[in-house]
Motif scaffolding. Structure first.
Motif: not given
Length: 195
Positions: A58, A60, A89
């Motif tokens: 993940d 951002t 994000s």
């Protein structure tokens, strides 16, 4: 608590070979691109094109310098990011393309391994003392433009692109800007099995 000076950051090629990234910090220390739990870096983006894919990560992204970028993440509407935008994000393993708004940018990238770690990124413009909670497993404060003094056992002065990394501490941090300054606060936590 560790002070990370911009002059000591490590530069390396992007995973897709399209540019250069500057690693601020990574965990575990010296982990490669396929082995980190979390990573904070900056990249200079000179032209549009595809983003590197990171399986199970993940991500951002925040714009630090330049006019901005338009991100086209598969399955999402295009996102226009500028230096005034909130951090954005998205899954780093989804096909993602980028178009520059008007010339090169420098961006901040925070990445965590999905299912193991999670993160949040906050952009703060401060002109007066601010209290930053450090209840996360790791908290990183990055100074952008200007200088700040972080109160600790011994006060720490951070200049442009310097950072402070701290493990959880209930007392938190007090940040005193020398002049109007933007700081990015990155919080990183482990994901427990019952979360």
């Amino acid at each position: 608590m560790r002070v990370l000076r911009a002059a000591g950051y490590k530069s390396m090629p992007w995973k897709n070979g399209g540019g250069v990234t500057t690693e601020i910090t990574v965990s575990p220390a010296d982990a490669g691109l396929d082995a980190f739990d979390w990573r904070v870096s900056m990249a200079r983006v000179e032209r549009g094109g595809p983003f590197s894919s990171f399986a199970g990560i993940d991500r951002t992204l925040s714009v630090l310098e330049g006019e901005g970028i338009i991100l086209d993440v598969a399955g999402q509407p295009p996102a226009r990011l500028t230096a005034a935008s909130a951090p954005f994000s998205f899954p780093a393993d989804r096909p993602t393309g980028a178009e520059l708004i008007a010339g090169p940018i420098t961006d901040l990238n925070v990445m965590t391994r999905r299912g193991r770690m999670r993160h949040s990124v906050e952009r703060l413009v401060i002109s007066a003392p601010a209290e930053i909670g450090t209840e996360s497993r790791a908290t990183l404060v990055l100074c952008l433009g200007g200088e700040v003094v972080v109160s600790a056992a011994e006060p720490v002065r951070l200049g442009h692109l310097d950072a402070l990394l701290t493990a959880s501490a209930a007392a938190g941090l007090r940040i005193q800007p020398i002049d109007d300054t933007t700081v990015f606060v990155v919080r990183i936590d482990c994901i427990r099995a019952n979360d």
